[in-house]
Design an enzyme around this catalytic site. Sequence first.
Site, PDB file in Angstrom:
ATOM      1  N   GLY A  81     -13.568  34.346   8.278  1.00  0.00           N
ATOM      2  CA  GLY A  81     -14.698  34.024   9.161  1.00  0.00           C
ATOM      3  C   GLY A  81     -15.575  35.236   9.429  1.00  0.00           C
ATOM      4  N   ARG A 145     -12.599  31.927   2.005  1.00  0.00           N
ATOM      5  CA  ARG A 145     -11.246  31.829   2.579  1.00  0.00           C
ATOM      6  C   ARG A 145     -10.148  31.643   1.529  1.00  0.00           C
ATOM      7  NH1 ARG A 145     -10.782  31.919   7.946  1.00  0.00           N
ATOM      8  NH2 ARG A 145     -12.497  31.269   9.288  1.00  0.00           N
ATOM      9  N   ASP A 175      -5.623  39.147   9.707  1.00  0.00           N
ATOM     10  CA  ASP A 175      -4.209  39.458   9.445  1.00  0.00           C
ATOM     11  C   ASP A 175      -3.748  38.907   8.103  1.00  0.00           C
ATOM     12  OD1 ASP A 175      -4.566  36.974  10.738  1.00  0.00           O
ATOM     13  OD2 ASP A 175      -2.488  36.890  11.377  1.00  0.00           O
ATOM     14  N   ASP A 176      -4.159  37.683   7.768  1.00  0.00           N
ATOM     15  CA  ASP A 176      -3.717  37.117   6.486  1.00  0.00           C
ATOM     16  C   ASP A 176      -4.331  37.882   5.313  1.00  0.00           C
ATOM     17  OD1 ASP A 176      -2.079  35.220   7.517  1.00  0.00           O
ATOM     18  OD2 ASP A 176      -3.590  33.631   7.515  1.00  0.00           O
ATOM     19  N   LYS A 202     -10.649  42.984  10.665  1.00  0.00           N
ATOM     20  CA  LYS A 202     -11.756  42.139  11.124  1.00  0.00           C
ATOM     21  C   LYS A 202     -11.235  40.865  11.760  1.00  0.00           C
ATOM     22  CE  LYS A 202     -12.442  38.627   9.453  1.00  0.00           C
ATOM     23  NZ  LYS A 202     -12.471  37.333   8.789  1.00  0.00           N
ATOM     24  N   THR A 203     -11.810  40.365  12.775  1.00  0.00           N
ATOM     25  CA  THR A 203     -11.742  38.983  13.274  1.00  0.00           C
ATOM     26  C   THR A 203     -12.222  38.945  14.712  1.00  0.00           C
ATOM     27  OG1 THR A 203     -10.482  37.013  13.790  1.00  0.00           O
ATOM     28  CG2 THR A 203      -9.221  39.034  13.882  1.00  0.00           C
ATOM     29  N   ASP A 205     -11.370  36.772  16.666  1.00  0.00           N
ATOM     30  CA  ASP A 205     -10.277  36.210  17.472  1.00  0.00           C
ATOM     31  C   ASP A 205      -9.459  37.292  18.180  1.00  0.00           C
ATOM     32  OD1 ASP A 205     -11.154  33.856  16.461  1.00  0.00           O
ATOM     33  OD2 ASP A 205      -9.310  33.299  15.436  1.00  0.00           O
ATOM     34  N   LYS A 242     -24.204  20.862  40.856  1.00  0.00           N
ATOM     35  CA  LYS A 242     -23.836  19.457  40.629  1.00  0.00           C
ATOM     36  C   LYS A 242     -22.945  19.218  39.417  1.00  0.00           C
ATOM     37  CE  LYS A 242     -28.180  18.249  38.311  1.00  0.00           C
ATOM     38  NZ  LYS A 242     -29.330  17.379  38.283  1.00  0.00           N
ATOM     39  N   TYR A 243     -22.621  20.257  38.639  1.00  0.00           N
ATOM     40  CA  TYR A 243     -21.793  20.001  37.454  1.00  0.00           C
ATOM     41  C   TYR A 243     -20.583  20.918  37.385  1.00  0.00           C
ATOM     42  CZ  TYR A 243     -25.777  17.486  35.424  1.00  0.00           C
ATOM     43  OH  TYR A 243     -26.797  16.609  35.189  1.00  0.00           O
ATOM     44  N   MET A 250     -14.143  29.930  20.729  1.00  0.00           N
ATOM     45  CA  MET A 250     -13.337  30.111  19.525  1.00  0.00           C
ATOM     46  C   MET A 250     -12.104  30.959  19.789  1.00  0.00           C
ATOM     47  SD  MET A 250     -15.494  30.545  16.051  1.00  0.00           S
ATOM     48  CE  MET A 250     -16.139  29.108  15.187  1.00  0.00           C
ATOM     49  N   GLY A 251     -11.201  30.898  18.857  1.00  0.00           N
ATOM     50  CA  GLY A 251      -9.931  31.606  18.978  1.00  0.00           C
ATOM     51  C   GLY A 251      -8.850  30.598  18.677  1.00  0.00           C
ATOM     52  N   TYR A 426     -19.772  29.606  16.779  1.00  0.00           N
ATOM     53  CA  TYR A 426     -20.681  30.119  15.750  1.00  0.00           C
ATOM     54  C   TYR A 426     -21.828  30.933  16.371  1.00  0.00           C
ATOM     55  CZ  TYR A 426     -17.866  27.065  12.969  1.00  0.00           C
ATOM     56  OH  TYR A 426     -16.777  26.496  12.357  1.00  0.00           O
ATOM     57  N   ARG A 429     -20.560  34.696  16.104  1.00  0.00           N
ATOM     58  CA  ARG A 429     -19.923  35.348  14.956  1.00  0.00           C
ATOM     59  C   ARG A 429     -20.875  36.198  14.120  1.00  0.00           C
ATOM     60  NH1 ARG A 429     -15.875  31.595  11.682  1.00  0.00           N
ATOM     61  NH2 ARG A 429     -17.830  30.962  10.727  1.00  0.00           N
TER      62      ARG A 429
HETATM   63  P1  FBP Z   1     -10.973  34.651  10.945  1.00  0.00           P
HETATM   64  O1  FBP Z   1      -9.590  34.525  11.477  1.00  0.00           O
HETATM   65  O2  FBP Z   1     -11.070  34.450   9.483  1.00  0.00           O
HETATM   66  O3  FBP Z   1     -11.629  35.926  11.376  1.00  0.00           O
HETATM   67  O4  FBP Z   1     -11.864  33.495  11.585  1.00  0.00           O
HETATM   68  C1  FBP Z   1     -11.752  33.167  12.930  1.00  0.00           C
HETATM   69  C2  FBP Z   1     -12.623  31.995  13.324  1.00  0.00           C
HETATM   70  O5  FBP Z   1     -13.878  32.412  13.779  1.00  0.00           O
HETATM   71  C3  FBP Z   1     -11.899  31.173  14.387  1.00  0.00           C
HETATM   72  O6  FBP Z   1     -12.210  31.610  15.674  1.00  0.00           O
HETATM   73  C4  FBP Z   1     -12.342  29.773  14.073  1.00  0.00           C
HETATM   74  O7  FBP Z   1     -11.356  28.842  14.412  1.00  0.00           O
HETATM   75  C5  FBP Z   1     -12.515  29.791  12.601  1.00  0.00           C
HETATM   76  O8  FBP Z   1     -12.827  31.106  12.237  1.00  0.00           O
HETATM   77  C6  FBP Z   1     -13.568  28.827  12.121  1.00  0.00           C
HETATM   78  O9  FBP Z   1     -13.788  29.051  10.773  1.00  0.00           O
HETATM   79  P2  FBP Z   1     -14.453  27.965   9.826  1.00  0.00           P
HETATM   80  O10 FBP Z   1     -15.862  27.817  10.279  1.00  0.00           O
HETATM   81  O11 FBP Z   1     -14.308  28.536   8.461  1.00  0.00           O
HETATM   82  O12 FBP Z   1     -13.676  26.707  10.039  1.00  0.00           O
END
Ligand code: FBP
Length: 552
Positions: A81, A145, A175-176, A202-203, A205, A242-243, A250-251, A426, A429
């Site tokens: 991502g 990916r 991490d992956d 990078k990430t 998350d 009122k809301y 994300m995460g 989005y 990011r």
């Molecule tokens: P990475 O772990 O690859 O950095 O991506 C994180 C992330 O932004 C998550 O927060 C989100 O769930 C996911 O990517 C969404 O990715 P995609 O748009 O490819 O489904």
Amino acid sequence: MNLSPLQKARYAYAPKLPGMLRAGVENIGVSEGKETNSVADCDKIRAKFPNTYGKKEITFVKGKNTAPAKKQVVGVILSGGQAPGGHNVVCGLYDALKAADKNNVLLGFKGGPDGLIYDKYIEFTDDYIDQYRNTGGFDIIGSGRTKLETPEQFAEVTKVCAKHGVTAIVIIGGDDSNTNAAVLAEYMAANNTGVQVIGCPKTIDGDLKNEDIEASFGFDTATKTYSELIGNIERDANSAKKYWHFIKVMGRSASHVALECALETQPNICLIGEEVAAKKMSLSQIADDIADSVAARSANGENFGVAIIPEGIVEFVPEFSKLIAEINELLAGEKTAQFNALPDWASKYEFIKNGLTAESLKVFDILPEEIGKQLFLERDPHGNVQVSLIESEKLFALLVADKLKARKAAGTFNGKFNTQHHFFGYEGRCAFPSNFDSDYCYSLGYNAFMLISYGYNGYLSKVSNISKPAEEWVAGGMPITKMMNMERRNGEDKPVIRKALVELDGKPFKYFEEHRKQWAVKTAFTYPGAIQYYGPAEVCDITTRTLALEKG
Ligand code: FBP
């Protein structure tokens, strides 16, 4: 290209390097520290990585560059991502590589790991690179990916490297992707290819961190962007009164983003997946806790509020993840087609009822119908429910509405509960990287080249002490194997980088825990405002509350 005034200004921004990298590549020496061991399962990790295990930690120092002279052809990929600052990693790498020798070459392999496998690349030039300095996005070469993990893929990558005379590969990923970088590094060493592999963390998350990697890049900018938006919504809520706003952020596998946004904005509610899992909380319990806050605020005349929900929350609710596992089984293989062929929801519901255990059916029956249907509509390519597509911000709003209806009927709630829902992901990011991410990413890239030039393989580019001003940052490298342990993945024990979840005894969570009771009832919102790029350092250069609390 039409440029906004900010984009023009950002081109001119000079990212700050750690002090020891500032005197030019010819004045960067290296100091080797202790040999390392993996965080767990040392024998098993050593056995899997005989050539790259146990290497020494590295720190760069001011001094004479003693790296052997060698023409470098480096290949770089962006993986996974998007995260703000990715372009600056490439720019830092390019600048260091060209500063070392104008004849060095940087190849950008396009579309993530596929670019390396299928040989799709561009050669970077000054003009090309200059269009991307200090900008958000991964569009410089794109991302992907595809997992780079099989011997067949590695063999293709080796061929591509040989064709271009590639001496090193830099993998910018989470991490992956960095686990795969370690496996590729071992393959390259075992096969005497001479190709080095270096990773960059990078990430958005924030779940690639540990005692060596203080933060993954992009987390700073993404959480600042979401926090700005959440703060704006809080101010709107406090103005209109009122809301209740339910905001998913994300995460996917960890709640660091939600926690950081909560520390920045002090909402009434923030769910933390790791706590939900540790306390084995049910959907009903969580809804009750939120309803308590709604009721208490209502009693004070405040029929409004803000709740932050981490994207991955449902997977942390034990009864919900059991339900998902059963649904995945229920629709495995041909059964999806059978299910889809059923004429209406009533007959589909019958199918579901007959396939789930009584316990999971009970959970399914609590779900609002539209959410229940989502579990059957959205499947990933492996046939699994795509949990991140579940509208959990709506799910919890609806569950809370049910609770309040029951309380109204019992005469214990007399207020109003009108909701709005948002999902922020989005939006953050590809934001213009903050000064922190611009500096940090540029440093990671520059530093990655220094690791290459000194001949290291299977290392993660490491820049630490990052809660301090950039001058005091420490640049170096850490063997990726040090961050690894064995985990069960797809029915097999695999060596992987340990994912960092929110630590419930860590300082960021503890701070949140101490304050959240008060925030749940009182209006204690804070409004962080937009990221500032120009102005005083205490406004523009500070990083996250998470890092500040972790570093005390
Ligand atoms: P990475 O772990 O690859 O950095 O991506 C994180 C992330 O932004 C998550 O927060 C989100 O769930 C996911 O990517 C969404 O990715 P995609 O748009 O490819 O489904």
